[in-house]
Design a protein around this motif. Structure first.
Motif, PDB file in Angstrom:
ATOM      1  N   SER A  46      62.067 -49.295 -43.857  1.00 37.60           N
ATOM      2  CA  SER A  46      62.336 -49.761 -42.491  1.00 37.60           C
ATOM      3  C   SER A  46      62.978 -51.133 -42.395  1.00 37.60           C
ATOM      4  CB  SER A  46      61.027 -49.787 -41.687  1.00 37.60           C
ATOM      5  OG  SER A  46      60.096 -50.681 -42.270  1.00 37.60           O
ATOM      6  N   ARG A  47      62.705 -52.035 -43.343  1.00 36.81           N
ATOM      7  CA  ARG A  47      63.118 -53.417 -43.139  1.00 36.81           C
ATOM      8  C   ARG A  47      63.908 -53.996 -44.301  1.00 36.81           C
ATOM      9  NH1 ARG A  47      58.036 -56.713 -40.456  1.00 36.81           N
ATOM     10  NH2 ARG A  47      57.645 -55.334 -38.681  1.00 36.81           N
ATOM     11  N   TRP A  48      64.561 -53.189 -45.119  1.00 34.82           N
ATOM     12  CA  TRP A  48      65.260 -53.737 -46.272  1.00 34.82           C
ATOM     13  C   TRP A  48      66.398 -54.622 -45.797  1.00 34.82           C
ATOM     14  CZ3 TRP A  48      63.701 -53.982 -51.109  1.00 34.82           C
ATOM     15  CH2 TRP A  48      64.583 -54.512 -52.056  1.00 34.82           C
ATOM     16  N   LYS A  49      66.384 -55.881 -46.176  1.00 31.25           N
ATOM     17  CA  LYS A  49      67.359 -56.848 -45.658  1.00 31.25           C
ATOM     18  C   LYS A  49      68.085 -57.589 -46.766  1.00 31.25           C
ATOM     19  CE  LYS A  49      63.553 -60.133 -44.984  1.00 31.25           C
ATOM     20  NZ  LYS A  49      62.806 -60.972 -44.011  1.00 31.25           N
ATOM     21  N   TYR A  50      68.050 -57.016 -47.970  1.00 29.29           N
ATOM     22  CA  TYR A  50      68.652 -57.678 -49.120  1.00 29.29           C
ATOM     23  C   TYR A  50      69.858 -56.876 -49.608  1.00 29.29           C
ATOM     24  CZ  TYR A  50      63.967 -59.614 -48.798  1.00 29.29           C
ATOM     25  OH  TYR A  50      62.806 -60.183 -48.328  1.00 29.29           O
ATOM     26  N   PRO A  51      70.648 -57.448 -50.517  1.00 30.01           N
ATOM     27  CA  PRO A  51      71.830 -56.725 -50.995  1.00 30.01           C
ATOM     28  C   PRO A  51      71.463 -55.396 -51.662  1.00 30.01           C
ATOM     29  CG  PRO A  51      71.944 -59.051 -51.612  1.00 30.01           C
ATOM     30  CD  PRO A  51      70.568 -58.824 -51.068  1.00 30.01           C
ATOM     31  N   LEU A  52      72.322 -54.407 -51.481  1.00 30.88           N
ATOM     32  CA  LEU A  52      72.198 -53.112 -52.132  1.00 30.88           C
ATOM     33  C   LEU A  52      73.434 -52.882 -52.997  1.00 30.88           C
ATOM     34  CD1 LEU A  52      70.855 -50.941 -49.164  1.00 30.88           C
ATOM     35  CD2 LEU A  52      69.590 -51.573 -51.228  1.00 30.88           C
ATOM     36  N   PRO A  53      73.331 -52.158 -54.102  1.00 31.42           N
ATOM     37  CA  PRO A  53      72.099 -51.550 -54.628  1.00 31.42           C
ATOM     38  C   PRO A  53      71.116 -52.602 -55.137  1.00 31.42           C
ATOM     39  CG  PRO A  53      73.886 -51.303 -56.201  1.00 31.42           C
ATOM     40  CD  PRO A  53      74.500 -51.884 -54.970  1.00 31.42           C
ATOM     41  N   ALA A  54      69.842 -52.212 -55.208  1.00 37.15           N
ATOM     42  CA  ALA A  54      68.783 -53.133 -55.596  1.00 37.15           C
ATOM     43  C   ALA A  54      67.820 -52.450 -56.554  1.00 37.15           C
ATOM     44  CB  ALA A  54      68.028 -53.625 -54.359  1.00 37.15           C
ATOM     45  N   ILE A  55      67.120 -53.256 -57.322  1.00 42.30           N
ATOM     46  CA  ILE A  55      66.029 -52.766 -58.166  1.00 42.30           C
ATOM     47  C   ILE A  55      64.767 -53.480 -57.713  1.00 42.30           C
ATOM     48  CG2 ILE A  55      65.102 -52.526 -60.492  1.00 42.30           C
ATOM     49  CD1 ILE A  55      67.979 -52.635 -61.538  1.00 42.30           C
ATOM     50  N   MET A  56      63.863 -52.725 -57.137  1.00 44.48           N
ATOM     51  CA  MET A  56      62.611 -53.300 -56.659  1.00 44.48           C
ATOM     52  C   MET A  56      61.639 -53.508 -57.821  1.00 44.48           C
ATOM     53  SD  MET A  56      61.872 -51.434 -53.018  1.00 44.48           S
ATOM     54  CE  MET A  56      61.742 -49.815 -53.743  1.00 44.48           C
ATOM     55  N   GLY A  57      60.439 -53.941 -57.453  1.00 46.28           N
ATOM     56  CA  GLY A  57      59.381 -54.138 -58.441  1.00 46.28           C
ATOM     57  C   GLY A  57      59.121 -55.607 -58.696  1.00 46.28           C
ATOM     58  N   HIS A  58      58.090 -56.158 -58.053  1.00 48.28           N
ATOM     59  CA  HIS A  58      57.758 -57.571 -58.271  1.00 48.28           C
ATOM     60  C   HIS A  58      56.401 -57.751 -58.953  1.00 48.28           C
ATOM     61  CE1 HIS A  58      56.107 -56.775 -54.172  1.00 48.28           C
ATOM     62  NE2 HIS A  58      55.114 -57.533 -54.600  1.00 48.28           N
TER      63      HIS A  58
END
Length: 348
Positions: A46-58
């Motif tokens: 719903s709220r992804w506001k970062y550059p794409l493509p992206a690799i999540m996981g923090h």
């Protein structure tokens, strides 16, 4: 390398992707375990506001396979966990050592590639050594530090009674820290019978099934009308965010760890509780203090290594890297009951 790459809203593709050599101040981590955070599912649907493509996981851990020329305190082969928060070190709050309040922070797994990949390059300042710790436990240091940040800063007293709203992973970790801090009695509140059974096993003397029981009446009964000394909200629900205000005693303390994903509208009774009871309300964001990353992280590592924190039983699912989309679908669609869900990019 292989990575689970987010291309658009809830669309993750398992694919080949290039990875550079380390920069001078970076290390390359071979990722052995990475946790899915509750915020991941909200951000990517719903709220992804970062550059794409992206690799999540923090939330991830592994070992160093390469290091840059300026890295002196870490070595190839070291077992480490990632510290995902990248403070600017220049704003007013960083200058005070209040890193969680940084005004210009970056986040690994958001603005830069994260741990849902076989390898990741991150600044050497963003790793913490974990000794011989199990990689799955090391991948849970970040949420454990989040829970400790709240418990440390709400200042529980020996003998207190506490209510913990939400017996998910953060709630269960909060319960363990409260026990360690000397809280006498912990009441766990949830709408899942399975999670409440786990809370009992973790040491909660009393539980409340909020789907079938009146939370206010039960806490009133448990505390003989006094209310709890501490209420910690770990569910991120408008219902529990209000209930905290109603069950806390006069001069008691309410701590908010759960993220609000919608408006919170308070009843008259809840709002009046704040000033009629002279409650102390405090929010807790992230898990960092000075010296970076702070006592929360270093204490978490020490307590895991000394077997004073139980983490393994909170892990409910393990998915291969190529099945990352399946893992998110399971969580988003609530196909099964789950606790901490891990992605395993590489085998030991």
């Amino acid at each position: 390398m292989k990575a689970a790459v987010l291309h658009e809203k809830n669309k993750i593709i398992y694919q080949d992707i290039g990875i550079d050599s380390c920069r001078a101040n970076e290390v390359k981590i071979k990722v052995m375990a990475a946790g899915i955070c509750g915020s991941d599912t909200h951000k990517m649907t719903s709220r992804w506001k970062y550059p794409l493509p992206a690799i999540m996981g923090h939330e991830f851990a592994g070992y160093i396979v390469e290091k840059g020329g300026k890295v002196v305190d870490l070595n190839v082969g070291d077992r480490v966990a990632a510290i995902p928060f990248k403070p600017c070190s220049a704003c007013e709050y960083c200058q005070k050592g209040q890193y969680s309040l940084c005004e210009n922070y970056g986040m690994i797994g958001a603005q830069s590639f994260g741990g849902f990949a076989q390898y990741v390059n991150i600044p050497a300042s963003n790793v913490i050594q974990v000794g011989e710790m199990d990689f799955e436990e090391a991948a849970m240091i970040e949420p454990l530090a989040v829970a400790l940040h709240g418990v440390l800063n709400i200042h529980p007293q020996i003998g207190d009674t506490a209510a913990v709203f939400g017996a998910g992973v953060i709630g269960m970790l909060t319960i363990q820290w409260l026990k360690i801090a000397g809280v006498k009695e912990i009441i766990a509140i949830d709408i899942s019978s399975e999670k409440l059974a786990e809370a009992r096993a973790m040491g909660c003397e009393k539980v409340i099934h909020a789907r079938y029981e009146n939370v206010l009446e039960k806490i009133n009964d448990y505390t003989k009308g006094r209310g709890v000394d501490l209420a910690l909200e770990c569910a991120g629900s408008p219902v529990t965010q209000e209930q905290c205000l109603l069950v806390t005693r006069k001069k008691g303390k309410v701590g908010y760890l759960g993220i609000a994903y919608s408006d919170v509208c308070l009843s008259e009774a809840a709002f009046e509780s704040i000033f009629r009871k002279e409650l102390t309300l405090q929010g807790f964001w992230n898990s960092y203090s000075a010296p970076f990353p702070g006592k929360e992280w270093k204490t978490s590592v020490d307590f895991i290594l000394n077997r004073k924190i139980r983490l393994k039983e909170l892990i409910s699912h393990r998915f291969k890297l190529e099945d990352t989309q399946k893992a998110f679908n399971m969580i988003i669609n609530r196909e099964e009951a789950y606790g901490k869900v891990l992605i395993i990019p590489n085998k030991e």
